[in-house]
Scaffold this motif. Structure first.
Motif, short mmCIF file in Angstrom:
data_model
loop_
_atom_site.label_atom_id
_atom_site.label_comp_id
_atom_site.label_asym_id
_atom_site.label_seq_id
_atom_site.Cartn_x
_atom_site.Cartn_y
_atom_site.Cartn_z
N TYR A 186 -41.75 -0.80 10.00
CA TYR A 186 -42.27 0.56 9.96
C TYR A 186 -42.60 1.08 11.36
O TYR A 186 -42.49 2.27 11.62
CB TYR A 186 -43.51 0.62 9.07
CG TYR A 186 -43.22 0.48 7.59
CD1 TYR A 186 -41.92 0.54 7.11
CD2 TYR A 186 -44.25 0.27 6.68
CE1 TYR A 186 -41.65 0.40 5.75
CE2 TYR A 186 -43.98 0.14 5.32
CZ TYR A 186 -42.68 0.20 4.87
OH TYR A 186 -42.42 0.07 3.52
N TYR A 189 -39.26 1.93 12.80
CA TYR A 189 -38.80 3.13 12.10
C TYR A 189 -39.43 4.39 12.70
O TYR A 189 -38.75 5.40 12.96
CB TYR A 189 -39.14 2.99 10.62
CG TYR A 189 -39.13 4.24 9.81
CD1 TYR A 189 -37.94 4.86 9.44
CD2 TYR A 189 -40.33 4.81 9.38
CE1 TYR A 189 -37.95 6.02 8.67
CE2 TYR A 189 -40.35 5.95 8.61
CZ TYR A 189 -39.15 6.55 8.25
OH TYR A 189 -39.15 7.69 7.49
N THR A 242 -35.43 9.37 6.76
CA THR A 242 -36.14 8.61 5.74
C THR A 242 -35.18 8.11 4.67
O THR A 242 -35.25 6.96 4.22
CB THR A 242 -37.24 9.47 5.10
OG1 THR A 242 -38.16 9.88 6.10
CG2 THR A 242 -38.00 8.68 4.02
N HIS A 243 -34.26 8.99 4.27
CA HIS A 243 -33.27 8.59 3.26
C HIS A 243 -32.34 7.51 3.79
O HIS A 243 -32.00 6.55 3.07
CB HIS A 243 -32.46 9.82 2.84
CG HIS A 243 -31.41 9.53 1.81
ND1 HIS A 243 -31.71 9.22 0.50
CD2 HIS A 243 -30.05 9.44 1.91
CE1 HIS A 243 -30.60 8.98 -0.18
NE2 HIS A 243 -29.58 9.11 0.65
N LEU A 246 -34.88 4.06 4.86
CA LEU A 246 -35.84 3.43 3.94
C LEU A 246 -35.33 3.30 2.52
O LEU A 246 -36.00 2.69 1.68
CB LEU A 246 -37.17 4.19 3.94
CG LEU A 246 -37.97 4.17 5.24
CD1 LEU A 246 -39.29 4.90 5.06
CD2 LEU A 246 -38.23 2.74 5.72
N THR A 247 -34.18 3.89 2.22
CA THR A 247 -33.68 3.79 0.85
C THR A 247 -32.44 2.90 0.78
O THR A 247 -31.87 2.55 1.79
CB THR A 247 -33.32 5.19 0.31
OG1 THR A 247 -32.34 5.80 1.16
CG2 THR A 247 -34.56 6.07 0.24
#
Length: 247
Positions: A186, A189, A242-243, A246-247
Motif C-alpha cells: 500500500y 501503491y 486503483t482498478h 488493486l483489483t
C-alpha cells in the motif's frame, strides 16, 4: 467538444516539445534543484500541518462512530491507517497540492508568456518548453514521494495523538490496529499514484500557463483552469490506477 480536442492536441504537442534531452545539462540541473526547492521543499509545511489534523480527525470520527461492543477497538487504528495510506496521503494530498503548486506553475509561466519572455527565448533559438517546463515536471515527480512519506508519518502521528487525548480508544489498542495486517504494498501503491499525479499537476499547469493569450487578467484565469483540470485528471487517474493495481 471541439475546444476540448483542440486543447488535448495542444497539450500533446507541448509535451512532445518539452520532453527531450536538455541542450545544456548544467543549466538543467540548476533549474531542477531550484524547482525541487520551490515546488517540493516549500510544500512540506502545508503537507505536515494538514496531515496531522486530518489524521487526528479521522481517528476521532471513527472512534465516535464505532460504538458496537462487537467491533474491537483496534479497528480504529487499522481503519485510520488504511484511509491514510490508500487515499489521503496520495490522492487527497495531491488534490491540495494541485491548488498550491499548480497555480504557482501556471501563474509563473503565464506571466512569462504575457511579458514576452518566452518569445525572447524562442528568438534566441532556445527550446523554451524544454527549458522552463521539463525541470518542473522532473522536480515535482522526484520530490513527491518525500511529501507522501511525510504525509503518511504525520497523518498516523495525528491519529496516535488522538488516541492519547480522548475518546473510547486507548493508545495500546490504536497502535495494535496500526500494525494489524499491514500490507507494505500500500505504501508503494500510494507513491506510484503520487508520481503520476505529480506529472499531471506539473504538465497540465504548465500547459495552461504556456498557452495564455491576452494580458495579465488571463494569467489568473489560466491558474484557475489549471487547478480545476488538474483536479479532474487526478480523480480520473485515481479511479484507473486503483482498478489496475488493486483489483
Amino acid at each position: 467538444m471541439k475546444k476540448a480536442l483542440h486543447q488535448l492536441g495542444e497539450y500533446v504537442l507541448l509535451l512532445k516539445k518539452t520532453i527531450g534531452v536538455p541542450t545544456r545539462w548544467n543549466m538543467f540541473f540548476k533549474q531542477l534543484v531550484k524547482e525541487i526547492y520551490k515546488l517540493g521543499v516549500d510544500s512540506i509545511w502545508i503537507v505536515v500541518i494538514i496531515s496531522v489534523f486530518i489524521g487526528t480527525v479521522i481517528a476521532i470520527q471513527i472512534s465516535l462512530n464505532i460504538s458496537s461492543p462487537l467491533i474491537p477497538k483496534f479497528t480504529i487504528g487499522y481503519t485510520t491507517r488504511e484511509i491514510i495510506l490508500l487515499e489521503f496521503s496520495s490522492s487527497i494530498m495531491c488534490l491540495i497540492l494541485a491548488g498550491k503548486v499548480g497555480s504557482n506553475i501556471a501563474s509563473e509561466i503565464g506571466t512569462m508568456r504575457v511579458t514576452e519572455q518566452i518569445d525572447a527565448f524562442e528568438m534566441m533559438g532556445v527550446n523554451s518548453a524544454n527549458f522552463l517546463i521539463m525541470p518542473k515536471i522532473v522536480g515535482l515527480m522526484l520530490f513527491i514521494p518525500v511529501l507522501v512519506i511525510f504525509s503518511m508519518v504525520t497523518g498516523i502521528a495525528g491519529g496516535v495523538i488522538a488516541s492519547y487525548v480522548g475518546g473510547d480508544m486507548t493508545p495500546s489498542s490504536f497502535e495494535f490496529g496500526l500494525q494489524y495486517y499491514f500490507n507494505s504494498f500500500y505504501v508503494q501503491y500510494s507513491i506510484i499514484k503520487s508520481v503520476v499525479y505529480a506529472f499531471i499537476i506539473s504538465s497540465v499547469a504548465s500547459y495552461f500557463g504556456y498557452t495564455v493569450k491576452g494580458g495579465s487578467l488571463m494569467v489568473g484565469k489560466a491558474s484557475t483552469n489549471a487547478v480545476v483540470m488538474s483536479s479532474i485528471m487526478i480523480l480520473l487517474a485515481d479511479v484507473l490506477l486503483t482498478h489496475l493495481m488493486l483489483t
